[in-house]
Scaffold this motif. Structure first.
Motif, short mmCIF file in Angstrom:
data_model
loop_
_atom_site.label_atom_id
_atom_site.label_comp_id
_atom_site.label_asym_id
_atom_site.label_seq_id
_atom_site.Cartn_x
_atom_site.Cartn_y
_atom_site.Cartn_z
N PHE A 101 12.84 11.90 -56.82
CA PHE A 101 11.61 12.87 -56.82
C PHE A 101 11.65 14.19 -57.53
CE2 PHE A 101 12.37 9.86 -53.30
CZ PHE A 101 10.94 9.30 -53.09
N ILE A 102 11.36 14.03 -58.63
CA ILE A 102 11.24 15.33 -59.55
C ILE A 102 10.27 15.22 -60.53
CG2 ILE A 102 12.93 14.23 -61.38
CD1 ILE A 102 14.15 16.99 -61.61
N GLY A 103 9.73 16.33 -60.93
CA GLY A 103 8.30 16.36 -61.58
C GLY A 103 8.83 16.21 -63.06
N LEU A 104 7.32 15.88 -63.74
CA LEU A 104 7.65 15.58 -65.21
C LEU A 104 7.27 16.68 -66.01
CD1 LEU A 104 6.04 12.02 -65.13
CD2 LEU A 104 8.36 12.47 -65.17
N ASN A 105 7.50 17.00 -67.25
CA ASN A 105 7.16 17.86 -68.06
C ASN A 105 5.74 17.74 -68.38
OD1 ASN A 105 9.71 18.97 -68.55
ND2 ASN A 105 9.99 17.65 -70.23
N ASN A 106 5.11 18.98 -68.22
CA ASN A 106 3.45 18.99 -68.65
C ASN A 106 3.33 19.28 -70.06
OD1 ASN A 106 0.78 19.50 -68.95
ND2 ASN A 106 0.41 20.69 -67.15
N LEU A 107 2.96 18.30 -70.94
CA LEU A 107 2.87 18.48 -72.30
C LEU A 107 1.64 18.91 -72.81
CD1 LEU A 107 5.00 15.19 -73.24
CD2 LEU A 107 5.79 17.55 -73.08
N ASP A 108 1.10 19.95 -72.27
CA ASP A 108 -0.42 20.64 -72.51
C ASP A 108 -1.50 19.32 -71.97
OD1 ASP A 108 -2.35 22.17 -73.43
OD2 ASP A 108 -2.09 21.34 -75.44
N ARG A 109 -1.80 19.62 -70.84
CA ARG A 109 -2.86 19.01 -70.16
C ARG A 109 -2.50 17.63 -69.87
NH1 ARG A 109 -8.23 21.24 -73.66
NH2 ARG A 109 -7.70 23.70 -73.19
N THR A 110 -1.22 17.20 -69.67
CA THR A 110 -1.00 15.85 -69.06
C THR A 110 -0.60 15.75 -67.55
OG1 THR A 110 1.36 16.38 -69.56
CG2 THR A 110 0.15 15.47 -71.36
N ASP A 111 -1.21 16.58 -66.94
CA ASP A 111 -0.86 16.85 -65.44
C ASP A 111 -1.47 15.54 -64.97
OD1 ASP A 111 -3.13 18.07 -66.29
OD2 ASP A 111 -3.39 19.40 -64.38
N GLY A 112 -2.62 15.18 -65.32
CA GLY A 112 -3.40 13.96 -64.75
C GLY A 112 -2.46 12.81 -64.73
N ILE A 113 -2.17 12.48 -66.09
CA ILE A 113 -1.38 11.31 -66.43
C ILE A 113 0.22 11.33 -65.79
CG2 ILE A 113 -0.33 12.11 -68.63
CD1 ILE A 113 -1.43 8.66 -67.76
N ASN A 114 0.94 12.68 -65.49
CA ASN A 114 1.79 12.69 -65.00
C ASN A 114 1.66 12.42 -63.52
OD1 ASN A 114 2.78 13.72 -67.21
ND2 ASN A 114 3.17 15.94 -66.49
N ALA A 115 0.79 12.65 -62.74
CA ALA A 115 0.73 12.34 -61.33
C ALA A 115 0.66 10.78 -61.32
CB ALA A 115 -0.83 12.95 -60.96
N GLN A 128 3.83 9.39 -61.82
CA GLN A 128 4.95 9.48 -60.79
C GLN A 128 4.49 8.63 -59.41
OE1 GLN A 128 7.34 11.38 -60.20
NE2 GLN A 128 6.93 13.60 -60.58
N ALA A 129 3.24 8.12 -59.32
CA ALA A 129 2.71 7.06 -58.31
C ALA A 129 3.26 5.87 -58.73
CB ALA A 129 1.22 7.23 -58.10
N LEU A 130 3.13 5.63 -59.96
CA LEU A 130 4.02 4.26 -60.42
C LEU A 130 5.17 3.91 -60.41
CD1 LEU A 130 1.35 3.44 -63.62
CD2 LEU A 130 1.33 2.40 -61.17
N ALA A 131 5.92 5.10 -60.61
CA ALA A 131 7.30 5.13 -60.53
C ALA A 131 7.76 5.06 -59.13
CB ALA A 131 7.93 6.59 -61.09
N HIS A 132 7.06 5.25 -58.29
CA HIS A 132 7.34 4.81 -56.75
C HIS A 132 6.91 3.30 -56.28
CE1 HIS A 132 9.19 8.51 -56.02
NE2 HIS A 132 8.33 8.91 -56.68
N VAL A 133 6.33 2.47 -57.28
CA VAL A 133 6.09 1.07 -56.81
C VAL A 133 7.46 0.43 -57.46
CG1 VAL A 133 4.61 -0.99 -57.33
CG2 VAL A 133 3.79 1.25 -57.60
#
Length: 208
Positions: free
Chosen positions: A138-152, A155-160
């Motif tokens: 349960f740890i965040g991902l790096n934001n590679l310049d406007r990648t917050d949407g794909i990061n979210a 993160q959701a898929l990583a918990h499937v």
């Protein structure tokens, strides 16, 4: 004194003790970024991460960005981003030291079946290099310049769990080090063992 061993195949020194290991800054290392040289912007199989400042540089020979960075900045410890070997520049010898195992694990993470099972049982908090506490998984991902949407979404898929377990079972070294080498050997007609192997399918492993 450091012990040097000359490899018969590569004729390159391996030194088991390096006097510069205490200059490494683990908190600056980030292997999530694209392995491209920060000077030439070139990517490829021969890009190294400086273990002192965390920047990526191409090459290891004289006049390459990595070599010049070592000479000009006094940063001597590097890791080959594809092979995972450690090197000291500009002397150009390979470093062999067990204290670097944690960096190897971060560069090419590998999870056993036991590790995957324990992910769902673990309730103990860990600390990152900045002292912040987090629950593994349960740890965040790096934001590679406007990648917050794909990061979210990631993160959701990583918990499937079936999907997560599929990717954790894939060896990072196998995917990013051995697979490109096999592809190159196959192209040159040198890799007969993998020629007739059926590719793994996500659906097969998820439903297993």
């Amino acid at each position: 004194m450091a012990r040097a061993v000359v490899e018969n195949t590569k004729k390159r020194k391996k030194i088991e003790e390096c006097p510069y290991l205490d200059t490494i800054h683990r908190e600056l290392l980030d292997f999530d970024m694209e392995p491209a040289c920060s000077v030439t912007l070139e990517s490829g199989p021969h890009v190294y991460a400086c273990l002192v400042c965390g920047k990526f540089y191409r090459g290891r020979g004289s006049q390459t960005p990595a070599y010049l960075h070592a000479v000009n900045e006094g940063h001597y410890c590097f890791v080959h981003l594809q092979q995972g070997t450690f090197h000291c520049l500009p002397e150009d010898y390979e470093i062999v030291d067990s204290s670097l195992d944690d960096i190897s694990a971060a560069l090419h993470p590998t999870f056993t079946e036991e590790d995957i099972v324990e992910l769902d049982k673990n309730s103990e908090l860990s600390r990152d290099w900045f002292g912040r506490r987090y629950l593994p998984g349960f740890i965040g991902l790096n934001n590679l310049d406007r990648t917050d949407g794909i990061n979210a979404m990631v993160q959701a898929l990583a918990h499937v769990k079936p999907l997560r377990n599929f990717f954790l079972r894939q060896s990072h070294r196998s995917l990013y080090v051995e697979a490109p080498l096999r592809k190159k050997r196959k192209k040159n007609g040198q890799d007969k063992d993998h020629k007739n192997k059926a590719p793994q399918r996500l659906s097969n492993l998820v439903l297993h």
